[in-house]
Design a protein around this motif. Structure first.
Motif, PDB file in Angstrom:
ATOM      1  N   GLN A  24      42.669  54.585  31.187  1.00 51.86           N
ATOM      2  CA  GLN A  24      42.926  53.145  31.246  1.00 51.86           C
ATOM      3  C   GLN A  24      41.746  52.376  30.668  1.00 51.86           C
ATOM      4  N   ALA A  25      40.530  52.810  30.967  1.00 49.76           N
ATOM      5  CA  ALA A  25      39.342  52.147  30.420  1.00 49.76           C
ATOM      6  C   ALA A  25      39.318  52.240  28.900  1.00 49.76           C
ATOM      7  N   ASP A  26      39.684  53.404  28.359  1.00 53.64           N
ATOM      8  CA  ASP A  26      39.705  53.561  26.896  1.00 53.64           C
ATOM      9  C   ASP A  26      40.719  52.621  26.262  1.00 53.64           C
ATOM     10  N   LEU A  31      41.972  47.459  23.233  1.00 58.78           N
ATOM     11  CA  LEU A  31      42.671  46.176  23.183  1.00 58.78           C
ATOM     12  C   LEU A  31      41.710  44.998  23.141  1.00 58.78           C
ATOM     13  N   ALA A  32      40.629  45.098  23.910  1.00 63.16           N
ATOM     14  CA  ALA A  32      39.711  43.967  24.040  1.00 63.16           C
ATOM     15  C   ALA A  32      38.631  43.949  22.966  1.00 63.16           C
ATOM     16  N   GLY A  33      38.412  45.095  22.315  1.00 66.32           N
ATOM     17  CA  GLY A  33      37.361  45.158  21.327  1.00 66.32           C
ATOM     18  C   GLY A  33      35.971  45.159  21.923  1.00 66.32           C
ATOM     19  N   ARG A  34      35.892  45.542  23.176  1.00 63.68           N
ATOM     20  CA  ARG A  34      34.587  45.670  23.838  1.00 63.68           C
ATOM     21  C   ARG A  34      34.666  46.825  24.821  1.00 63.68           C
ATOM     22  N   PRO A  35      33.560  47.518  25.067  1.00 59.66           N
ATOM     23  CA  PRO A  35      33.630  48.718  25.915  1.00 59.66           C
ATOM     24  C   PRO A  35      33.890  48.392  27.386  1.00 59.66           C
ATOM     25  N   VAL A  36      34.737  49.210  27.986  1.00 58.36           N
ATOM     26  CA  VAL A  36      35.027  49.114  29.421  1.00 58.36           C
ATOM     27  C   VAL A  36      34.819  50.502  30.015  1.00 58.36           C
ATOM     28  N   ALA A  37      34.029  50.610  31.084  1.00 53.21           N
ATOM     29  CA  ALA A  37      33.774  51.898  31.731  1.00 53.21           C
ATOM     30  C   ALA A  37      34.804  52.174  32.816  1.00 53.21           C
ATOM     31  N   ARG A  38      34.954  53.449  33.141  1.00 53.15           N
ATOM     32  CA  ARG A  38      35.869  53.821  34.224  1.00 53.15           C
ATOM     33  C   ARG A  38      35.499  53.128  35.523  1.00 53.15           C
ATOM     34  N   ASN A  39      34.179  52.956  35.766  1.00 57.58           N
ATOM     35  CA  ASN A  39      33.733  52.298  36.995  1.00 57.58           C
ATOM     36  C   ASN A  39      34.298  50.897  37.124  1.00 57.58           C
ATOM     37  N   GLU A  40      34.421  50.202  35.973  1.00 58.46           N
ATOM     38  CA  GLU A  40      34.946  48.845  36.019  1.00 58.46           C
ATOM     39  C   GLU A  40      36.424  48.846  36.395  1.00 58.46           C
ATOM     40  N   VAL A  41      37.162  49.822  35.872  1.00 56.07           N
ATOM     41  CA  VAL A  41      38.569  49.971  36.261  1.00 56.07           C
ATOM     42  C   VAL A  41      38.665  50.212  37.761  1.00 56.07           C
ATOM     43  N   SER A  42      37.781  51.055  38.286  1.00 56.93           N
ATOM     44  CA  SER A  42      37.775  51.330  39.724  1.00 56.93           C
ATOM     45  C   SER A  42      37.480  50.066  40.524  1.00 56.93           C
ATOM     46  N   ARG A  43      36.517  49.272  40.063  1.00 56.64           N
ATOM     47  CA  ARG A  43      36.190  48.027  40.780  1.00 56.64           C
ATOM     48  C   ARG A  43      37.389  47.096  40.812  1.00 56.64           C
ATOM     49  N   TRP A  44      38.080  46.959  39.688  1.00 55.32           N
ATOM     50  CA  TRP A  44      39.243  46.078  39.662  1.00 55.32           C
ATOM     51  C   TRP A  44      40.342  46.605  40.592  1.00 55.32           C
ATOM     52  N   GLU A  45      40.550  47.917  40.588  1.00 53.98           N
ATOM     53  CA  GLU A  45      41.621  48.479  41.421  1.00 53.98           C
ATOM     54  C   GLU A  45      41.305  48.361  42.901  1.00 53.98           C
ATOM     55  N   HIS A  46      40.034  48.351  43.257  1.00 56.36           N
ATOM     56  CA  HIS A  46      39.649  48.244  44.666  1.00 56.36           C
ATOM     57  C   HIS A  46      39.139  46.848  45.013  1.00 56.36           C
ATOM     58  N   GLU A  57      45.033  39.219  30.512  1.00 54.82           N
ATOM     59  CA  GLU A  57      45.811  39.315  29.269  1.00 54.82           C
ATOM     60  C   GLU A  57      45.835  40.758  28.758  1.00 54.82           C
ATOM     61  N   HIS A  58      44.674  41.389  28.707  1.00 56.09           N
ATOM     62  CA  HIS A  58      44.608  42.737  28.141  1.00 56.09           C
ATOM     63  C   HIS A  58      45.228  43.775  29.071  1.00 56.09           C
ATOM     64  N   TYR A  59      45.072  43.585  30.379  1.00 58.21           N
ATOM     65  CA  TYR A  59      45.730  44.499  31.309  1.00 58.21           C
ATOM     66  C   TYR A  59      47.239  44.397  31.166  1.00 58.21           C
ATOM     67  N   ALA A  60      47.762  43.172  31.075  1.00 57.58           N
ATOM     68  CA  ALA A  60      49.211  42.989  30.917  1.00 57.58           C
ATOM     69  C   ALA A  60      49.701  43.678  29.654  1.00 57.58           C
ATOM     70  N   ALA A  61      48.937  43.530  28.561  1.00 53.61           N
ATOM     71  CA  ALA A  61      49.324  44.172  27.306  1.00 53.61           C
ATOM     72  C   ALA A  61      49.299  45.693  27.425  1.00 53.61           C
ATOM     73  N   SER A  62      48.325  46.217  28.181  1.00 48.28           N
ATOM     74  CA  SER A  62      48.208  47.676  28.294  1.00 48.28           C
ATOM     75  C   SER A  62      49.384  48.294  29.029  1.00 48.28           C
ATOM     76  N   PHE A  63      50.039  47.515  29.885  1.00 42.92           N
ATOM     77  CA  PHE A  63      51.173  48.035  30.647  1.00 42.92           C
ATOM     78  C   PHE A  63      52.507  47.467  30.194  1.00 42.92           C
ATOM     79  N   GLY A  64      52.466  46.495  29.262  1.00 43.11           N
ATOM     80  CA  GLY A  64      53.707  45.894  28.790  1.00 43.11           C
ATOM     81  C   GLY A  64      54.412  45.079  29.852  1.00 43.11           C
ATOM     82  N   VAL A  65      53.647  44.372  30.675  1.00 39.22           N
ATOM     83  CA  VAL A  65      54.230  43.515  31.717  1.00 39.22           C
ATOM     84  C   VAL A  65      53.807  42.072  31.451  1.00 39.22           C
ATOM     85  N   PRO A  66      54.552  41.086  31.980  1.00 34.18           N
ATOM     86  CA  PRO A  66      54.166  39.683  31.787  1.00 34.18           C
ATOM     87  C   PRO A  66      52.818  39.398  32.444  1.00 34.18           C
TER      88      PRO A  66
END
Length: 413
Positions: A24-26, A31-46, A57-66
């Motif tokens: 998901q981080a990759d 999509l964003a054109g900037r690096p995202v680490a796995r740790n950041e994904v974990s922080r958002w999920e928790h 915006e980029h999360y919505a695009a990554s999953f194809g949801v509004p």
């Protein structure tokens, strides 16, 4: 259907997409054109951090949801945070006050020499259940004197009251229960000699009452204390489970099996620990019509997840420990401050083992926040060990801040 919080929604969408946090981080990085680490994904999920509009915006695009779906979930998380700040403290204080009031209600006196009947034992058992729930909110240093006084009260009734043989056995079981409460609070407060004495007294009372489940639990407490004080505990834990494996209720077998798993993990025995954890999960889901004793009211699937994560942390298997602990702690209430603080220290240690030093420091700082003012020596003891292991990384700002705060906490009176 209620709108989910953003953390729960992000985890659900990622799992449905069949992606790991790293994958998901990759995708977000692309999509964003900037690096995202796995740790950041974990922080958002928790929900250590909430998604900003940019990342929504980029999360919505990554999953194809509004994107509106994510915005509603963020709003729900913010509303629950506000509700927690406004209501959680008062609600828990009201619960605590209600519990204490229930303990203080005037009851017909049970005096030395009077007849003790089954109804009296039932009333004392209900009181013991209320006493037990104080441990959800208070540490052993706060409850020990109360538990000892209540233990002494039952001992006096047993020794000097008049009762039938059947009631006498019930009183001995009750004595064993209260001795375990006193022993646990002593252990939590760091009074290890007292704890050991109470656990042994509990074992003797349970044996006299022919109560195999309480006997097994007394041995489990002794084994747990042995692991905490550096003694090998596998033999005691095996003896504990042997007491109950053929006749105990599902939750009791679950509790003693996970304590057995812990003793194997501390002894560095991964296969034995994994086997005991598997048996504990199976035991919990065994169908049974028998009522469970109140002293296992807290044993559930989350408890097994937490113990599983702790065991794999102890066995230095962070890739197995981290996802289990993250999932279990995501819904674990901060109101159980001592327990959550302790569990977070194992998560922090697993992050450290995995080389995620910043995440380890962040998680340990959260544990320190929760441990402040708790009447238990165990969270700070765990944090002290963790601090020594993080010390070589003091150059990292988060680590330096944690070490400075912990030094101040340990030096304060």
């Amino acid at each position: 259907m209620d709108t989910p919080t953003i953390g729960a929604l992000l985890r659900r969408l990622r799992v449905q997409a069949g992606r790991s946090q790293s994958e998901q981080a990759d995708m977000l990085s692309t999509l964003a054109g900037r690096p995202v680490a796995r740790n950041e994904v974990s922080r958002w999920e928790h929900e250590g951090r909430l998604l900003t509009p940019f990342w929504q915006e980029h999360y919505a695009a990554s999953f194809g949801v509004p994107v509106t779906t994510l915005r509603r979930a963020v709003a729900t998380s913010k509303a629950k945070r506000r509700q927690g700040k406004d209501a959680s403290g008062p609600v828990r204080r009201r619960e605590f006050i209600g519990t204490m009031a229930g303990l203080a209600l005037p009851v017909p006196p049970l005096t030395v020499g009077q007849h003790i009947g089954a109804a009296d034992v039932q009333r004392l058992s209900e009181r013991t259940a209320r006493l037990r729930r104080l441990d959800d909110l208070l540490g052993g240093a706060d409850t020990y004197r109360l538990y000892v006084a209540e233990l002494d009260g039952v001992a006096s009734l047993l020794n000097a009251g008049r009762h039938t043989a059947e009631v006498g056995l019930a009183l001995r079981s009750l004595l064993a229960e209260r001795a375990q409460l006193a022993g646990w609070s002593a252990f939590d407060a760091g009074y290890h000699d007292n704890a050991r004495r109470h656990f042994r007294a509990s074992l003797a009372a349970a044996e006299e009452a022919d109560d195999s489940m309480l006997s097994g639990n007394a041995l489990a407490f002794l084994a747990y204390q042995q692991t905490a004080t550096g003694d090998r505990a596998t033999a005691t834990a095996e003896a504990s489970y042997a007491k109950v494996k053929n006749g105990a209720t599902p939750a009791v077998r679950t509790l003693l099996l996970e304590r057995l798993a812990w003793s194997h993990a501390v002894a560095g025995q991964p296969q034995e620990a994994d086997r005991a954890l598997g048996m504990a999960r199976d035991a919990l889901h065994t169908d049974s019509t028998r009522p469970e004793p109140d002293w296992v009211f807290w044993v559930d699937s989350t408890e097994i997840e937490i113990m599983t994560g702790r065991c794999w942390t102890e066995l230095r298997r962070p890739l197995r420990a981290v996802p289990v602990l993250e999932n279990a702690l995501a819904g674990f209430s901060d109101t159980h401050a001592r327990d959550k603080s302790l569990y977070l220290t194992w998560l922090a240690e697993s992050y450290r083992q995995a080389g995620e030093i910043e995440q380890a420091a962040t998680t340990a700082t959260r544990a320190l926040d929760l441990a402040t003012g708790v009447g238990s020596v165990r969270p700070l003891a765990r944090l002290r060990v963790l601090a020594r292991r993080l010390a070589p990384h003091r150059a990292a700002p988060d680590v330096a801040a944690l070490l400075d705060r912990l030094t101040a906490a340990l030096s304060s009176p």
